[in-house]
Design an enzyme around this catalytic site. Structure first.
Site, short mmCIF file in Angstrom:
data_model
loop_
_atom_site.label_atom_id
_atom_site.label_comp_id
_atom_site.label_asym_id
_atom_site.label_seq_id
_atom_site.Cartn_x
_atom_site.Cartn_y
_atom_site.Cartn_z
N GLU A 109 -1.50 -15.22 8.11
CA GLU A 109 -2.54 -15.07 7.61
C GLU A 109 -2.87 -16.56 7.03
O GLU A 109 -3.87 -17.32 7.71
CB GLU A 109 -3.11 -14.02 6.76
N GLU A 129 2.20 -5.07 7.71
CA GLU A 129 1.57 -4.26 6.64
C GLU A 129 1.86 -3.03 7.12
O GLU A 129 1.57 -2.19 6.06
CB GLU A 129 0.12 -4.74 6.84
#
Ligand code: 1HE
Length: 259
Positions: A109, A129
């Site tokens: 990210e 995740e």
């Protein structure tokens, strides 16, 4: 303090994620330090390079800190990542990433908010995740999805698999793949080229292109015409255009020719 190193090489700020014992995992105080460094970088440099100290670029969110958070603290933390990463994506300067080792979760990210990404051949990319029981929270559903596409990001998140640097290049996640140990030098070289551009052009490139991407084609063309006119009538543009016309500025080179 001490999670981020800062070195100024001429006009280029070289910023290092500096928590190698925890694979540069990003805690709340890490994010705050990054925020302060961005302010300093913008006052001192014309372009910036971000790299990771140690064997990996970044292992993402500090899971040891995150596991203790309430849901609301989690939301607040995610929004803070958005603010600070947004200061890089939509700030004053072009940012170049030098990626090696793991570029995973929040590390991907973070890389996704930079403008140009250079990866070493051994770099690997993943969004674990789903395996950790959480969701992306540092901007990947917007930025990473726009780079690689929703289908590929969905696959990465559902399967937990990782991809190589050359796959990441073909998926549009990185723009350059270089041999081991060369990403930082390559990113500094590229940042140096960007730093020699007109500042207003760089600002238009990093701010207008992603916004125009979000518009309809017709709206984008309209906005483009105003940015084109505004930049072209700046004193710096006049100087640079005249320099070319007077044969005092370089021509465009063929790929592979020395610049
Ligand atoms: C960490 C973290 C971390 C390492 N938070 N402490 N990110 C992940 O799910 C990735 C988790 N990390 C890994 O899969 C591996 O650590 C790596 C592949 C990145 C590197 O492996 P390796 O063998 O080089 O290192 P290591 O032995 O696993 O880790 C060294 C230490 O760093 C170890 O601590 P130690 O006290 O036992 O030495 C690890 O616990 C620690 N460490 N990664 C905390 N992430 C805003 S939302 C974003 C959501 C996400 O980012 S989710 C993805 C999280």
């Amino acid at each position: 303090m001490g999670f981020v190193s800062f070195d100024l090489q001429d006009d280029i700020a070289v910023i290092g994620l500096n928590r190698p014992d925890k694979r540069n995992a990003i805690s709340d105080s890490f994010v705050e330090e990054l925020d302060g460094i961005i302010t300093e970088v913008e006052s001192k440099a014309k372009a910036a390079v971000l790299f990771g100290h140690g064997p990996h670029f970044c292992a993402g969110l500090d899971l040891a800190e995150h596991v203790k958070k309430t849901p609301f603290e989690g939301v607040h933390g995610s929004r803070r990542w958005h603010q600070v990463f947004g200061r890089m994506q939509y700030g004053k300067l072009p940012w170049f990433g030098a990626l090696h080792g793991a570029v995973v979760g929040g590390g991907l990210e973070l890389a996704s908010c930079l403008h140009v990404r250079v990866a070493e051949e051994s770099a690997f990319f993943a969004l674990p995740e789903g395996q950790r029981g959480i969701f992306v929270g540092g901007g990947a559903s917007v930025r990473t999805a726009r780079l690689m596409g929703v289908a590929r990001m969905t696959d990465l998140m559902l399967t937990g698999r990782s991809i190589t640097a050359s796959q990441a290049e073909s998926w549009n996640v990185v723009q350059y793949v270089v041999p081991e140990g060369q990403a930082k030098d390559k990113a500094i070289e590229l940042a140096g080229k960007a730093a020699s551009n007109a500042e207003l052009s760089n600002y238009a490139i990093i701010h207008a292109l992603p916004r125009i991407q979000n518009m309809s084609g017709e709206d984008g063309l309209f906005v483009e015409s105003f940015i084109a006119s505004f930049t072209a009538t700046s004193p710096e543009a006049e100087e640079r255009l005249n320099a070319f016309l007077q044969k005092k500025a370089g021509k465009v080179t063929r790929p592979g020719d020395a610049v």
